[in-house]
Design an enzyme around this catalytic site. Sequence first.
Site, PDB file in Angstrom:
ATOM      1  N   THR A  51      -7.653   2.380   5.945  1.00  0.00           N
ATOM      2  CA  THR A  51      -8.795   2.038   5.083  1.00  0.00           C
ATOM      3  C   THR A  51      -8.416   1.157   3.892  1.00  0.00           C
ATOM      4  O   THR A  51      -9.244   0.894   3.025  1.00  0.00           O
ATOM      5  CB  THR A  51      -9.509   3.308   4.571  1.00  0.00           C
ATOM      6  OG1 THR A  51      -8.619   4.064   3.737  1.00  0.00           O
ATOM      7  CG2 THR A  51      -9.975   4.181   5.720  1.00  0.00           C
ATOM      8  N   GLY A  52      -7.153   0.691   3.860  1.00  0.00           N
ATOM      9  CA  GLY A  52      -6.733  -0.243   2.814  1.00  0.00           C
ATOM     10  C   GLY A  52      -6.628  -1.644   3.405  1.00  0.00           C
ATOM     11  O   GLY A  52      -7.625  -2.263   3.769  1.00  0.00           O
TER      12      GLY A  52
ATOM     13  N   GLY B 266       0.807  -1.223   0.000  1.00  0.00           N
ATOM     14  CA  GLY B 266       0.000   0.000   0.000  1.00  0.00           C
ATOM     15  C   GLY B 266       0.836   1.268   0.000  1.00  0.00           C
ATOM     16  O   GLY B 266       1.880   1.358  -0.655  1.00  0.00           O
ATOM     17  N   VAL B 267       0.370   2.242   0.759  1.00  0.00           N
ATOM     18  CA  VAL B 267       1.046   3.540   0.774  1.00  0.00           C
ATOM     19  C   VAL B 267       2.429   3.426   1.443  1.00  0.00           C
ATOM     20  O   VAL B 267       3.367   4.135   1.075  1.00  0.00           O
ATOM     21  CB  VAL B 267       0.130   4.609   1.426  1.00  0.00           C
ATOM     22  CG1 VAL B 267      -0.006   4.414   2.917  1.00  0.00           C
ATOM     23  CG2 VAL B 267       0.604   6.001   1.083  1.00  0.00           C
ATOM     24  N   ASP B 268       2.560   2.505   2.384  1.00  0.00           N
ATOM     25  CA  ASP B 268       3.840   2.244   3.060  1.00  0.00           C
ATOM     26  C   ASP B 268       4.897   1.845   2.020  1.00  0.00           C
ATOM     27  O   ASP B 268       5.994   2.426   1.961  1.00  0.00           O
ATOM     28  CB  ASP B 268       3.611   1.113   4.086  1.00  0.00           C
ATOM     29  CG  ASP B 268       4.740   0.980   5.096  1.00  0.00           C
ATOM     30  OD1 ASP B 268       5.678   1.792   5.049  1.00  0.00           O
ATOM     31  OD2 ASP B 268       4.665   0.059   5.937  1.00  0.00           O
TER      32      ASP B 268
END
Length: 210
Positions: free
Chosen positions: A158-159, A66-68
């Site tokens: 939220t992912g 994800g964003v990480d």
Amino acid sequence: MASGSTSSVLHCGRCSHKYICFLKSVAVMEFKVGKAVLQLTCGDITEIEADAIVNAANSSLMGGGGVDGAIHRAGGPKILEECKRIRETEWPDGLPTGKAVITSGRNLKAKHVIHAVGPVWHGGFQGEAELLKQVYRNSLKLAVARGLKVVAFPSISTGAYGYPIEAASIIAINTTKAFLENEDSLERVIHVLFSERDFRIYVGTASSIF
Ligand code: AR6
């Protein structure tokens, strides 16, 4: 095309809808809170110019998906080295849910990355709402403690962590608004939404709150 501080209505690069836009090809909505601005934007947080972007990390601080994953890829391996040092010196057992730590932004446009751990969604009866509120509050507190002015958040939890985005957006916006009402050193808090659907949900939430 609008650029700089010229405002006009544009199509977002990612969305099919029109919104007031202050940046080239990026959907933006802004709400004034005291002297600060709460901004909603559709886009990729790794592209954002800010004093800090917030990473939806996990307790290990060792990266992930994800964003990480996107932040570590764009920021380069030195961010992971800084995270390893934080684990060794401050949080040997991992960063607890709700807490936040800070590294530099290295190759990112953002100067710093605030790594924060959101709650995993278990149905809403395990304190998830309070923990998500703490994520936003602790990240903003850390930004203020470092004298930062502009902070950008993804939609934390939220992912992969499964927090329903409608409920999460209420916490994200209410917590940011309450923080800015009581703290005047921050200039701008940006919520960066990665899809048209997420952006529209945040816009709906913000419109009902403001
Ligand atoms: N820019 C902005 N938002 C993004 C981006 C991006 N580049 N990429 C994804 N998102 P998630 P979590 C959105 O799963 O739920 C990781 O593996 C995405 O669409 O990144 O807090 C960590 O290591 C979603 O709306 O974070 C943890 O193990 C939001 O970012 C775990 O996932 C959050 O999705 C954390 O899960």
